[in-house]
Design a protein around this motif. Structure first.
Motif, PDB file in Angstrom:
ATOM      1  N   ALA A   7       0.835  -1.203   0.000  1.00 34.77           N
ATOM      2  CA  ALA A   7       0.000   0.000   0.000  1.00 34.77           C
ATOM      3  C   ALA A   7       0.866   1.248   0.000  1.00 34.77           C
ATOM      4  N   ASP A   8       1.961   1.216   0.742  1.00 38.48           N
ATOM      5  CA  ASP A   8       2.876   2.358   0.757  1.00 38.48           C
ATOM      6  C   ASP A   8       3.428   2.632  -0.636  1.00 38.48           C
ATOM      7  N   GLU A   9       3.867   1.598  -1.311  1.00 39.67           N
ATOM      8  CA  GLU A   9       4.444   1.769  -2.652  1.00 39.67           C
ATOM      9  C   GLU A   9       3.398   2.219  -3.665  1.00 39.67           C
ATOM     10  N   LEU A  10       2.194   1.676  -3.554  1.00 40.88           N
ATOM     11  CA  LEU A  10       1.159   2.002  -4.541  1.00 40.88           C
ATOM     12  C   LEU A  10       0.614   3.418  -4.396  1.00 40.88           C
ATOM     13  N   ARG A  11       0.864   4.072  -3.276  1.00 41.89           N
ATOM     14  CA  ARG A  11       0.395   5.457  -3.112  1.00 41.89           C
ATOM     15  C   ARG A  11       0.937   6.349  -4.207  1.00 41.89           C
ATOM     16  N   PRO A  15      -0.127   6.977 -14.040  1.00 40.46           N
ATOM     17  CA  PRO A  15      -0.374   6.403 -15.370  1.00 40.46           C
ATOM     18  C   PRO A  15       0.905   6.072 -16.140  1.00 40.46           C
ATOM     19  N   ARG A  16       2.049   6.572 -15.703  1.00 41.12           N
ATOM     20  CA  ARG A  16       3.318   6.258 -16.370  1.00 41.12           C
ATOM     21  C   ARG A  16       3.895   4.922 -15.900  1.00 41.12           C
ATOM     22  N   ASP A  17       3.295   4.318 -14.863  1.00 36.51           N
ATOM     23  CA  ASP A  17       3.833   3.101 -14.260  1.00 36.51           C
ATOM     24  C   ASP A  17       3.147   1.847 -14.779  1.00 36.51           C
ATOM     25  N   VAL A  18       3.851   0.733 -14.577  1.00 41.31           N
ATOM     26  CA  VAL A  18       3.305  -0.592 -14.871  1.00 41.31           C
ATOM     27  C   VAL A  18       3.446  -1.429 -13.617  1.00 41.31           C
ATOM     28  N   LEU A  19       2.367  -2.053 -13.210  1.00 42.97           N
ATOM     29  CA  LEU A  19       2.387  -2.972 -12.081  1.00 42.97           C
ATOM     30  C   LEU A  19       2.415  -4.388 -12.637  1.00 42.97           C
ATOM     31  N   ALA A  43      -2.678   3.218 -14.042  1.00 44.16           N
ATOM     32  CA  ALA A  43      -1.412   2.540 -14.323  1.00 44.16           C
ATOM     33  C   ALA A  43      -1.738   1.302 -15.147  1.00 44.16           C
ATOM     34  N   ARG A  44      -0.800   0.885 -15.936  1.00 49.99           N
ATOM     35  CA  ARG A  44      -0.993  -0.358 -16.665  1.00 49.99           C
ATOM     36  C   ARG A  44      -0.701  -1.524 -15.725  1.00 49.99           C
ATOM     37  N   VAL A  45      -1.487  -2.579 -15.857  1.00 47.65           N
ATOM     38  CA  VAL A  45      -1.334  -3.748 -14.997  1.00 47.65           C
ATOM     39  C   VAL A  45      -1.107  -4.969 -15.866  1.00 47.65           C
ATOM     40  N   VAL A  46      -0.007  -5.669 -15.591  1.00 50.73           N
ATOM     41  CA  VAL A  46       0.279  -6.941 -16.243  1.00 50.73           C
ATOM     42  C   VAL A  46       0.132  -7.998 -15.160  1.00 50.73           C
ATOM     43  N   SER A  60      -6.699  -5.926 -15.319  1.00 55.68           N
ATOM     44  CA  SER A  60      -5.407  -6.005 -15.994  1.00 55.68           C
ATOM     45  C   SER A  60      -5.462  -5.449 -17.405  1.00 55.68           C
ATOM     46  N   THR A  61      -4.418  -4.715 -17.760  1.00 59.03           N
ATOM     47  CA  THR A  61      -4.247  -4.258 -19.135  1.00 59.03           C
ATOM     48  C   THR A  61      -3.871  -5.453 -20.000  1.00 59.03           C
TER      49      THR A  61
END
Length: 125
Positions: A7-11, A15-19, A43-46, A60-61
């Motif tokens: 949760a700390d990291e996801l704060r 939109p430039r990030d990919v999870l 954010a894009r999700v793989v 998921s993207t």
């Protein structure tokens, strides 16, 4: 995540990030919530998951499905690890010039927190 670390990291996800998420039965609620949150932040999700019916798929993207069940009905880690290796290789060959420096910085940080140990390394005993 351990102690809410995810949760700390996801704060700070944008939109430039990919999870990149690895998800399989039993699906951890915290992981699915993290994936949904990242998607809400655009954010894009793989997701690498075990089923097209995984709760990660709708958020998921890109979803990569691996068969993680062996003939003895015990879960296998091998197919997921192959997917991870392929994704890491693709990241490496498409990354920019600053990628090696970013990897070095991440490795240094993990070493400084003593996240893992290498018994074969004399400096790590």
């Amino acid at each position: 995540g351990v102690g809410g670390a995810y949760a700390d990291e996801l704060r700070f996800i944008t939109p430039r990030d990919v999870l990149l998420a690895f998800v399989s039965k039993p699906y951890a609620r915290a992981t699915i919530r993290g994936i949904a949150f990242a998607a809400e932040q655009r954010a894009r999700v793989v997701s690498v998951t075990d089923s097209i019916f995984s709760p990660a798929v709708p958020h998921s993207t890109v979803s990569i499905t691996v068969n993680g069940m062996g003939p003895s009905h015990f879960p296998l880690i091998g197919p997921t690890m192959v997917a991870a290796e392929i994704l890491a290789s693709l990241l490496l060959v498409t990354a920019g010039d600053d990628f090696p420096a970013a990897v070095h910085k991440a490795e240094h940080q993990l070493r400084s927190f003593e996240v893992s140990t290498d018994p074969l390394n004399p400096d790590d005993r």
